[in-house]
Design an enzyme around this catalytic site. Structure first.
Site, PDB file in Angstrom:
ATOM      1  N   LYS A  22       0.839  -1.215   0.000  1.00 21.51           N
ATOM      2  CA  LYS A  22       0.000   0.000   0.000  1.00 21.51           C
ATOM      3  C   LYS A  22       0.867   1.255   0.000  1.00 21.51           C
ATOM      4  O   LYS A  22       0.687   2.145  -0.831  1.00 21.51           O
ATOM      5  CB  LYS A  22      -0.888  -0.026   1.242  1.00 21.51           C
ATOM      6  N   ASN A  23       1.805   1.327   0.927  1.00 22.23           N
ATOM      7  CA  ASN A  23       2.545   2.578   1.095  1.00 22.23           C
ATOM      8  C   ASN A  23       3.502   2.857  -0.060  1.00 22.23           C
ATOM      9  O   ASN A  23       3.888   4.002  -0.279  1.00 22.23           O
ATOM     10  CB  ASN A  23       3.276   2.596   2.446  1.00 22.23           C
ATOM     11  N   ARG A  93      -4.069  10.240   4.020  1.00 20.22           N
ATOM     12  CA  ARG A  93      -2.830  10.882   4.433  1.00 20.22           C
ATOM     13  C   ARG A  93      -1.851  11.038   3.260  1.00 20.22           C
ATOM     14  O   ARG A  93      -1.263  12.087   3.053  1.00 20.22           O
ATOM     15  CB  ARG A  93      -2.218  10.019   5.550  1.00 20.22           C
ATOM     16  N   CYS A 117      -5.358   7.872   9.225  1.00 15.81           N
ATOM     17  CA  CYS A 117      -5.637   7.250  10.521  1.00 15.81           C
ATOM     18  C   CYS A 117      -5.464   8.243  11.666  1.00 15.81           C
ATOM     19  O   CYS A 117      -4.582   9.094  11.620  1.00 15.81           O
ATOM     20  CB  CYS A 117      -4.677   6.084  10.748  1.00 15.81           C
ATOM     21  N   ARG A 122      -0.130  14.460  13.099  1.00 22.44           N
ATOM     22  CA  ARG A 122       0.612  14.081  11.886  1.00 22.44           C
ATOM     23  C   ARG A 122       1.035  15.342  11.141  1.00 22.44           C
ATOM     24  O   ARG A 122       0.483  15.699  10.119  1.00 22.44           O
ATOM     25  CB  ARG A 122      -0.233  13.135  11.022  1.00 22.44           C
ATOM     26  N   PRO A 123       2.046  16.026  11.700  1.00 22.67           N
ATOM     27  CA  PRO A 123       2.469  17.290  11.096  1.00 22.67           C
ATOM     28  C   PRO A 123       3.110  17.080   9.733  1.00 22.67           C
ATOM     29  O   PRO A 123       3.546  15.977   9.400  1.00 22.67           O
ATOM     30  CB  PRO A 123       3.503  17.826  12.097  1.00 22.67           C
ATOM     31  N   ASP A 125       5.499  19.488   8.776  1.00 28.25           N
ATOM     32  CA  ASP A 125       6.546  20.518   8.793  1.00 28.25           C
ATOM     33  C   ASP A 125       7.795  20.099   8.012  1.00 28.25           C
ATOM     34  O   ASP A 125       8.448  20.920   7.377  1.00 28.25           O
ATOM     35  CB  ASP A 125       6.914  20.879  10.237  1.00 28.25           C
ATOM     36  N   ASP A 306       3.551  -0.052  12.411  1.00 31.96           N
ATOM     37  CA  ASP A 306       2.318  -0.561  11.807  1.00 31.96           C
ATOM     38  C   ASP A 306       2.041  -2.026  12.156  1.00 31.96           C
ATOM     39  O   ASP A 306       1.016  -2.567  11.750  1.00 31.96           O
ATOM     40  CB  ASP A 306       2.353  -0.377  10.275  1.00 31.96           C
ATOM     41  N   ILE A 328       6.809   5.994  17.446  1.00 35.33           N
ATOM     42  CA  ILE A 328       6.444   6.840  16.299  1.00 35.33           C
ATOM     43  C   ILE A 328       5.136   7.613  16.533  1.00 35.33           C
ATOM     44  O   ILE A 328       5.119   8.827  16.390  1.00 35.33           O
ATOM     45  CB  ILE A 328       6.274   5.994  15.001  1.00 35.33           C
ATOM     46  N   ARG A 398      -9.112   0.166   3.790  1.00 32.53           N
ATOM     47  CA  ARG A 398      -8.163   1.150   3.250  1.00 32.53           C
ATOM     48  C   ARG A 398      -6.809   0.490   2.965  1.00 32.53           C
ATOM     49  O   ARG A 398      -6.069   0.969   2.108  1.00 32.53           O
ATOM     50  CB  ARG A 398      -7.936   2.284   4.262  1.00 32.53           C
TER      51      ARG A 398
HETATM   52  C1  UD1 Z   1       4.156   6.396   6.880  1.00 34.15           C
HETATM   53  C2  UD1 Z   1       3.185   5.276   6.640  1.00 34.15           C
HETATM   54  C3  UD1 Z   1       2.541   4.835   7.949  1.00 34.15           C
HETATM   55  C4  UD1 Z   1       3.604   4.504   8.992  1.00 34.15           C
HETATM   56  C5  UD1 Z   1       4.604   5.635   9.102  1.00 34.15           C
HETATM   57  C6  UD1 Z   1       5.786   5.274   9.996  1.00 34.15           C
HETATM   58  C7  UD1 Z   1       2.452   5.849   4.407  1.00 34.15           C
HETATM   59  C8  UD1 Z   1       1.348   6.314   3.553  1.00 34.15           C
HETATM   60  N1  UD1 Z   1       2.170   5.749   5.729  1.00 34.15           N
HETATM   61  O1  UD1 Z   1       3.390   7.498   7.380  1.00 34.15           O
HETATM   62  O2  UD1 Z   1       1.741   3.692   7.690  1.00 34.15           O
HETATM   63  O3  UD1 Z   1       2.999   4.289  10.248  1.00 34.15           O
HETATM   64  O4  UD1 Z   1       5.135   5.977   7.816  1.00 34.15           O
HETATM   65  O5  UD1 Z   1       6.441   4.148   9.517  1.00 34.15           O
HETATM   66  O6  UD1 Z   1       3.527   5.536   3.959  1.00 34.15           O
HETATM   67  N2  UD1 Z   1       6.716  13.837  11.393  1.00 34.15           N
HETATM   68  C9  UD1 Z   1       6.953  15.133  11.708  1.00 34.15           C
HETATM   69  N3  UD1 Z   1       6.901  16.058  10.703  1.00 34.15           N
HETATM   70  C10 UD1 Z   1       6.628  15.730   9.413  1.00 34.15           C
HETATM   71  C11 UD1 Z   1       6.387  14.373   9.091  1.00 34.15           C
HETATM   72  C12 UD1 Z   1       6.428  13.440  10.107  1.00 34.15           C
HETATM   73  O7  UD1 Z   1       7.212  15.455  12.871  1.00 34.15           O
HETATM   74  O8  UD1 Z   1       6.609  16.617   8.555  1.00 34.15           O
HETATM   75  C13 UD1 Z   1       6.760  12.798  12.466  1.00 34.15           C
HETATM   76  C14 UD1 Z   1       5.410  12.123  12.682  1.00 34.15           C
HETATM   77  O9  UD1 Z   1       4.593  12.848  13.568  1.00 34.15           O
HETATM   78  C15 UD1 Z   1       5.839  10.754  13.220  1.00 34.15           C
HETATM   79  C16 UD1 Z   1       7.186  10.499  12.536  1.00 34.15           C
HETATM   80  O10 UD1 Z   1       7.625  11.761  12.041  1.00 34.15           O
HETATM   81  O11 UD1 Z   1       6.029  10.836  14.603  1.00 34.15           O
HETATM   82  C17 UD1 Z   1       7.132   9.524  11.383  1.00 34.15           C
HETATM   83  O12 UD1 Z   1       6.175   9.958  10.446  1.00 34.15           O
HETATM   84  P1  UD1 Z   1       6.293   9.586   8.899  1.00 34.15           P
HETATM   85  O13 UD1 Z   1       7.374   8.599   8.707  1.00 34.15           O
HETATM   86  O14 UD1 Z   1       6.315  10.851   8.136  1.00 34.15           O
HETATM   87  O15 UD1 Z   1       4.919   8.876   8.651  1.00 34.15           O
HETATM   88  P2  UD1 Z   1       4.015   8.948   7.374  1.00 34.15           P
HETATM   89  O16 UD1 Z   1       4.842   9.134   6.147  1.00 34.15           O
HETATM   90  O17 UD1 Z   1       2.883   9.875   7.607  1.00 34.15           O
END
Ligand code: UD1
Length: 423
Positions: A22-23, A93, A117, A122-123, A125, A306, A328, A398
């Site tokens: 999926k991802n 997302r 989810c 889920r920032p 930044d 996950d 995470i 999903r």
């Molecule tokens: C992806 C996966 C999700 C998985 C996650 C961690 C997809 C579509 N989803 O989510 O299933 O649980 O990786 O393996 O691929 N963060 C920030 N700022 C940002 C982005 C992230 O602080 O701009 C933080 C998040 O709050 C979190 C951590 O970084 O604590 C990891 O997030 P991230 O790896 O970005 O997760 P996703 O890509 O959203």
């Protein structure tokens, strides 16, 4: 709303084929828009999030079509929109990858603020910082995030957190940037590597995906005509492995990349489960009595967040006190209340799930909060003697392709029903 009625207590037995990741698919579909022509994607999972991604592609003037047999063709020759307005997009997302891809193509883009989810803040930044470092101005307002750049110029981006989404988004945006972009402290998840491999197959110049430093040298165009097969879904594979262990079953999970499963395999073996890896399969069978273990979730190659809820469902029955520390997502623990309806004996202490152990799971009526929580409840229901009802399974759809069909083929007594148990 839909639900599952599951009569548990019997071991899963047989073989199951894992679908495409999926991802990876959710990153590769927007990336496919960048070639200006047609690509064929193989091993695409037919799941709700992928349908939403295809809907976004179609809303932009390009064409994404499911061709059957896990194939999808994406034709971007008609791509004419730089704004994702399709209402469903906000529900997913990973719609953020359209921001990187469309900004690379048009120099500007906007997307609805992504949903997904409810597992913690889920920032975005780091996505914003990355695109900003390449020269884009990113703004947010009225429920949309927009980026605009006269031109994108390669630069050095350091990620304070190993974010999967930010790593992939910056990598995609950098494909057409002038000069070289480096991403320091990138995520190394298999789908980061898969997206880089796909972009490279279309002519992008990307080195180091899967290591501590990714280098993207900008190119002026990509070529079409690529046929690319998406990697197997690591989390789906892990869910079946854990379900097999929780029901004391014997299951061969086929079409996996065992290397991607190493952290889970190691932890299952530590708990006493027999795990045997082949070239592209993994067999899970009962070993010694289940023992308590301690897990901390972290970015790849660490234990995947996950698979945290699913592992809790398994460890509920282990001898002794287990812990899972979540590294995470703050709100990963929403599954605990529902799993405890099955008498799982789990409490939350700060960022740690404490699993008392020795539980005999009981059938119950439970509700799904998020995708992986839903998978944990299915595992709990399969392990518990008696009839459980798992309500509101849309989040499961999903991310899992035909989960009830695959489980039924392994001997599970599972039936999809409409809400309130009406068929
Ligand atoms: C992806 C996966 C999700 C998985 C996650 C961690 C997809 C579509 N989803 O989510 O299933 O649980 O990786 O393996 O691929 N963060 C920030 N700022 C940002 C982005 C992230 O602080 O701009 C933080 C998040 O709050 C979190 C951590 O970084 O604590 C990891 O997030 P991230 O790896 O970005 O997760 P996703 O890509 O959203």
């Amino acid at each position: 709303m839909a639900g599952f009625v599951i009569k548990g207590g019997a071991p899963l037995k047989g073989e199951v084929r894992v679908s495409g990741a999926k991802n990876a698919a959710l990153a590769i579909i927007p990336a496919a828009l960048m070639c200006g022509g047609k690509v064929v994607l193989e091993n695409i999972p037919r799941i709700r999030d992928v349908e939403i991604a295809a809907g976004i592609v179609n809303s932009l003037g390009a064409k994404a079509r499911f061709d059957g047999g896990g194939r999808m063709s994406v034709d971007s020759s008609g791509l004419c929109e730089d704004a994702v307005r399709w209402s469903e997009a906000g529900k997913m997302r990973a719609s953020y990858y359209f921001l990187g891809a469309l900004t690379a193509l048009f120099g500007k883009a906007s997307i609805p603020v992504p949903g997904g989810c409810k597992i913690g803040p889920r920032p975005l930044d780091l996505h914003v910082k990355g695109l900003g470092t390449l020269g884009a101005k990113v703004t947010q307002g009225d429920g949309f995030i927009s980026a605009a750049a006269e031109r994108l110029v390669g630069s050095n981006v350091y990620l304070d957190i190993m974010s999967v989404g930010a790593t992939i988004n910056i990598m995609i945006a950098a494909v057409f940037a002038e000069g070289t972009t480096t991403i320091e402290n990138p995520a190394k998840e298999p789908h980061v590597v898969d997206t880089a491999n796909f972009l490279s197959a279309m002519g992008a110049d990307i080195k180091g995906a899967g290591t501590d430093l990714i280098k993207v040298r900008g190119v002026s165009r990509l070529h079409d005509g690529v046929t690319y097969s998406i990697i197997p879904d690591q989390v789906e594979a892990g869910t079946f492995m854990t379900a097999a262990a929780a029901t004391h079953g014997e299951v061969v999970v086929r079409e996996v990349i065992p290397k991607h499963m190493e952290s889970l395999s190691a932890k299952l073996m530590e708990a006493g489960v027999e795990v045997e890896a082949g070239d592209d399969s993994i067999r899970v069978a009962p070993g010694r009595a289940l023992q308590a273990i301690h897990i901390k979730t972290s970015p790849y190659p660490g234990f995947p967040t996950d698979l945290h809820p699913q592992m809790s469902a398994l460890l509920a029955a282990a001898e002794g006190r287990s812990t899972i520390t979540e590294g995470i997502w703050e709100k990963r623990f929403q599954y605990v209340r529902e799993l405890n309806r099955m008498e799982a004996g789990i409490s939350v202490e700060g960022s740690m799930a404490v699993i008392r152990g020795g539980a005999k799971l009981a059938a119950a009526n439970v509700a799904v909060h998020d995708l992986r929580a839903g998978a944990a409840l299915i595992i709990g229901a399969l392990a518990a003697k008696g009839v459980s009802r798992v309500r509101g399974v849309e989040p499961i759809d999903r991310g899992y392709e035909g989960i009830e069909t695959k489980l039924a083929a392994l001997g599970a007594d599972i039936e999809r029903v409409r809400d309130k148990g009406d068929k």
